[in-house]
Design an enzyme around this catalytic site. Structure first.
Site, PDB file in Angstrom:
ATOM      1  CB  THR A  25      -0.975   0.097   1.170  1.00 43.87           C
ATOM      2  OG1 THR A  25      -1.695  -1.072   0.977  1.00 43.87           O
ATOM      3  CG2 THR A  25      -1.884   1.288   1.288  1.00 43.87           C
ATOM      4  CG  HIS A 168      -5.310  -8.645   0.968  1.00 40.62           C
ATOM      5  ND1 HIS A 168      -4.802  -9.535   1.803  1.00 40.62           N
ATOM      6  CD2 HIS A 168      -4.880  -7.468   1.188  1.00 40.62           C
ATOM      7  CE1 HIS A 168      -3.914  -8.958   2.544  1.00 40.62           C
ATOM      8  NE2 HIS A 168      -4.117  -7.639   2.374  1.00 40.62           N
ATOM      9  CG  ASN A 171      -1.869  -9.118   5.786  1.00 45.70           C
ATOM     10  OD1 ASN A 171      -1.211 -10.075   6.066  1.00 45.70           O
ATOM     11  ND2 ASN A 171      -1.012  -8.172   5.252  1.00 45.70           N
ATOM     12  CE1 TYR A 173      -7.059  -4.412   5.739  1.00 43.58           C
ATOM     13  CE2 TYR A 173      -5.218  -5.919   4.890  1.00 43.58           C
ATOM     14  CZ  TYR A 173      -5.489  -4.720   5.703  1.00 43.58           C
ATOM     15  OH  TYR A 173      -4.578  -3.729   5.923  1.00 43.58           O
ATOM     16  CG  ASN A 224       2.705 -18.192  10.846  1.00 42.40           C
ATOM     17  OD1 ASN A 224       2.553 -17.356   9.906  1.00 42.40           O
ATOM     18  ND2 ASN A 224       3.808 -18.280  11.466  1.00 42.40           N
TER      19      ASN A 224
END
Length: 357
Positions: A25, A168, A171, A173, A224
């Site tokens: 990003t 995606h 993370n 989201y 993980n």
């Protein structure tokens, strides 16, 4: 044994080497999430990567709560991406769009909408003075709409000239919020058992496959450890079956953002799952986690991965592939300019041949 400089086939995408540019990003789009001309140079400069995975690119206004991040849901966005993909192709590169729904991490001060998630939860604060909003639980209609948005964004990506897309799913989201029991508290067909929690991911990927083909579809997972407040009590029980489901869909590749006890961004003692996922997923496996060149080369040579993705190293080193090839020193990125507007810290890092004498 393969090396990082050997070509590889990612489904329908032929890559000249196994050095992948990870999604980063950078917040250089407009306030309406339209790519800018500055982004043409940025991605062109990095076209020597075997494959570029773009920064997270929103599938809808609901799902994009990051200021000045690009989108792929309007015609204006599609048209503005076209010169970016053309520039990468003219430079001999390959590029896929990472399509992104932030779920509960989409800030209402950007979207003007209540965030959507698998369940009614609130992400941990980054700044107490600007907390995340409490998300509402997705209805079945919301789920269907989000899957439509992934499919439409993928179709728009191909219209814009991309070689494919990456969902995606990492993370913390939206897809990750469905996968993990720490954020998914549902008691319907999309919650509870690992099989049910995988359903949203599997159906979203299947919709994209139907829209643009399996050979142009990929996904990123972070199996993980906790990330942005998302965690699971038994990661192996959900991510290994998820990998099998992705294998059944025949996607082009799977990327894993793994964490380690000494990670730069995100630390965990939860063991990596890539060895088990390697057995469950037969397609190309791309690994990403604070790799040095030597460690990445070893993992590819010894068969633990088919390619390695570097993120921060590509920020300050547009010619990272050549620096790896020649053993040249890497330049250090400036964190202050990661998300700032303009070319500073974005397109002004010199390549080897342009370094001052």
């Amino acid at each position: 044994m393969p090396s990082l400089f050997d070509p590889i086939q990612f489904g329908d995408i032929d890559a000249a080497n196994r050095i992948v540019m990870a999604p980063l990003t950078r917040a250089r789009a407009t306030a309406d999430h339209v790519p800018t001309e500055l982004m043409i140079d940025y991605y062109r400069q990095r076209a020597s990567a075997g494959l570029i995975i773009t920064e997270g690119t929103g599938v809808s206004r609901q799902g994009l709560g990051w200021p000045n991040a690009p989108g792929l849901w309007t015609d204006a966005q599609v048209e503005a991406w076209k010169p970016v993909t053309a520039a990468v192709h003219e430079a001999g590169g390959r590029i896929v769009a990472q399509i992104w729904h932030m779920g509960r991490l989409a800030r209402p001060d950007v979207t003007r909408l209540t965030p959507l998630s698998s369940s009614v939860t609130r992400a941990p604060y980054h700044k107490p003075e600007n907390p995340y909003a409490e998300a509402r639980a997705a209805t079945l209609d919301d789920i269907a709409q989000a899957q439509d948005e992934y499919a439409q964004a993928a179709t728009n990506a191909i219209r814009a000239g991309f070689d494919g897309v990456q969902l995606h799913g990492a993370n913390g989201y939206l897809i990750d919020q469905f996968l993990r029991d720490g954020t998914n508290h549902r008691d319907d067909d999309y919650g509870g058992s690992p099989e049910n929690r995988i359903r949203f991911m599997r159906e979203a990927v299947a919709r994209v496959v139907d829209a643009i083909g399996a050979g142009r579809t990929s996904i990123r997972l972070s199996p993980n450890g906790e990330t942005q407040g998302a965690d699971d009590s038994s990661p192996a029980s959900v991510f290994i079956p998820a990998a099998r489901a992705l294998d059944d869909l025949g996607i082009a590749f799977l990327e894993l953002r793994e964490q380690a006890p000494d990670g730069t961004f995100g630390k965990t003692d939860v063991p990596k799952l890539s060895p088990q996922i390697r057995e469950a997923f037969s397609g190309p496996l791309v690994l990403n986690q604070d790799y040095s060149f030597d460690a990445g080369a070893a993992d590819v040579a010894e068969g633990r991965a088919d390619a390695i993705a570097w993120g921060r190293a590509f920020i300050a080193n547009p010619d990272l592939v050549e620096r790896f090839r020649t053993g040249a020193a890497l330049q250090k990125d400036d964190m202050r300019t990661w998300y700032s507007a303009g070319p500073e810290g974005y397109t002004d890092y010199p390549a080897l041949e342009k370094l001052p004498a």
